[in-house]
Design a protein around this motif. Structure first.
Motif, mmCIF file in Angstrom:
data_model
loop_
_atom_site.group_PDB
_atom_site.id
_atom_site.type_symbol
_atom_site.label_atom_id
_atom_site.label_comp_id
_atom_site.label_asym_id
_atom_site.label_seq_id
_atom_site.Cartn_x
_atom_site.Cartn_y
_atom_site.Cartn_z
ATOM 1 N N THR A 177 5.871 44.689 -17.016
ATOM 2 C CA THR A 177 5.350 44.385 -15.683
ATOM 3 C C THR A 177 5.668 42.964 -15.219
ATOM 4 N N HIS A 178 6.377 42.192 -16.011
ATOM 5 C CA HIS A 178 6.704 40.825 -15.609
ATOM 6 C C HIS A 178 7.581 40.862 -14.352
ATOM 7 N N PRO A 179 7.366 39.932 -13.411
ATOM 8 C CA PRO A 179 8.168 39.936 -12.174
ATOM 9 C C PRO A 179 9.670 39.940 -12.406
ATOM 10 N N GLN A 180 10.150 39.203 -13.412
ATOM 11 C CA GLN A 180 11.585 39.167 -13.673
ATOM 12 C C GLN A 180 12.092 40.500 -14.193
ATOM 13 N N THR A 181 11.290 41.176 -14.999
ATOM 14 C CA THR A 181 11.664 42.501 -15.493
ATOM 15 C C THR A 181 11.842 43.469 -14.325
ATOM 16 N N HIS A 217 4.226 42.567 -6.312
ATOM 17 C CA HIS A 217 5.386 41.714 -6.577
ATOM 18 C C HIS A 217 5.774 40.941 -5.317
ATOM 19 N N PRO A 218 6.116 39.657 -5.448
ATOM 20 C CA PRO A 218 6.480 38.863 -4.254
ATOM 21 C C PRO A 218 7.690 39.398 -3.500
ATOM 22 N N ASP A 219 8.559 40.157 -4.179
ATOM 23 C CA ASP A 219 9.739 40.738 -3.535
ATOM 24 C C ASP A 219 9.576 42.239 -3.309
ATOM 25 N N GLN A 220 8.329 42.668 -3.153
ATOM 26 C CA GLN A 220 8.054 44.102 -3.058
ATOM 27 C C GLN A 220 8.808 44.774 -1.914
#
Length: 285
Positions: A177-181, A217-220
């Motif tokens: 669930t990490h944003p980079q993943t 996520h910030p880029d959702q």
């Protein structure tokens, strides 16, 4: 083993060899304490120039800092050396020095792969678990950066392989669930979509979108837009429109004008494809 672009002869990178000679005379004139202060100043100035887009000065300052590190006994595979080498790669990409960019990426990745393998059996009293994790994450960063470059160069088979490796590292070290993943899942889906592997692209894009929703996520909105594009290419026009509308609502709520325009462009393309598909169906009856 990675499959690299044909047409290059790979040896010990010229830019690393050149760095050892860069500003040597200047370093020899400093005492050890002055050298440390100078190194910190050069590294800070290099990062500042890099962030400002002053590529010429950033390149010179990174090389000077790396030269000083090497002369002080820092090994070539030190993470600080590789981080600066990666920034040099990005500079070479921006200045279209493609040979140096590819050579640099290859050196960073292979050097880190060897280091990760070597550190596996090293006890934690010598190299801590955190240090080992940082090295693996740096490898993932290099793989990700190189994959984006290879995508821009239409080397899509290689880009897919690089993204797969970067994603595996991020999942193992940082979690699903990490944003980079999530971003890496999305980027891998994009490459798979570009190569016509719509089923696999849909799998990764759906997973990335679900995680983006669950974690805010910030880029959702970008990730959802990518899913909509994959759905469009699969011919799932109705579902694609629903996802585009969801993405557009999110983008409008944050007043992100470039993303809003990107999504609207995608919706226009979707409308054209859906209309064309409808006309084809009607002409066959």
């Amino acid at each position: 083993m990675l499959l690299w672009v044909r047409g290059y002869m790979w040896t010990r990178p010229a830019f690393v060899a050149a760095i050892q000679l860069f500003s040597r005379h200047e370093s020899e004139q400093e005492n050890p304490e002055d050298e440390i202060i100078l190194l910190i100043k050069k590294a800070k100035m290099a990062n500042l120039a890099f962030l400002r887009g002053d590529h010429l000065n950033a390149e010179k300052l990174f090389k000077a800092a790396m030269s000083q590190l090497l002369q002080s006994g820092t090994p070539e595979d030190d993470n600080a050396m590789i981080e600066m080498s990666l920034k040099l790669c990005n500079i070479y990409v921006s200045t279209e020095q493609h040979g140096l960019a590819v050579e640099g990426y290859k050196w960073c990745i292979e050097t880190l792969e060897e280091k990760v393998q070597r550190e596996k059996d090293v006890p934690e009293v010598s190299v801590s678990a955190a240090e080992k994790a940082n090295t693996r994450l740096l490898l993932g960063m290099c793989l990700d950066s190189c994959a984006r470059y290879m995508t821009s160069q239409k080397q899509l088979v290689l880009a897919e392989s690089l993204y797969q490796q970067a994603l595996a590292i991020s999942q193992q070290v940082q979690g699903e669930t990490h944003p980079q993943t999530v971003v890496l899942m999305n980027d891998l889906a994009t490459v798979l979509d570009m190569t016509g592997h719509q089923d696999r692209a849909y799998e990764y894009a759906t997973r990335a979108s679900n995680l983006a929703r669950e974690t805010s996520h910030p880029d959702q909105c970008v990730i959802l837009s990518n899913l909509a594009r994959v759905l469009m290419h699969r011919g799932d026009y109705h579902e694609a429109r629903c996802v585009y509308e969801e993405a557009l609502t999110l983008a409008e709520s944050s007043a992100d004008k470039p993303i809003i325009q990107h999504i609207r462009n995608g919706m226009e393309e979707l409308q054209a494809k859906a209309q064309q598909s409808q006309e084809v169906r009607e002409s066959t009856h």
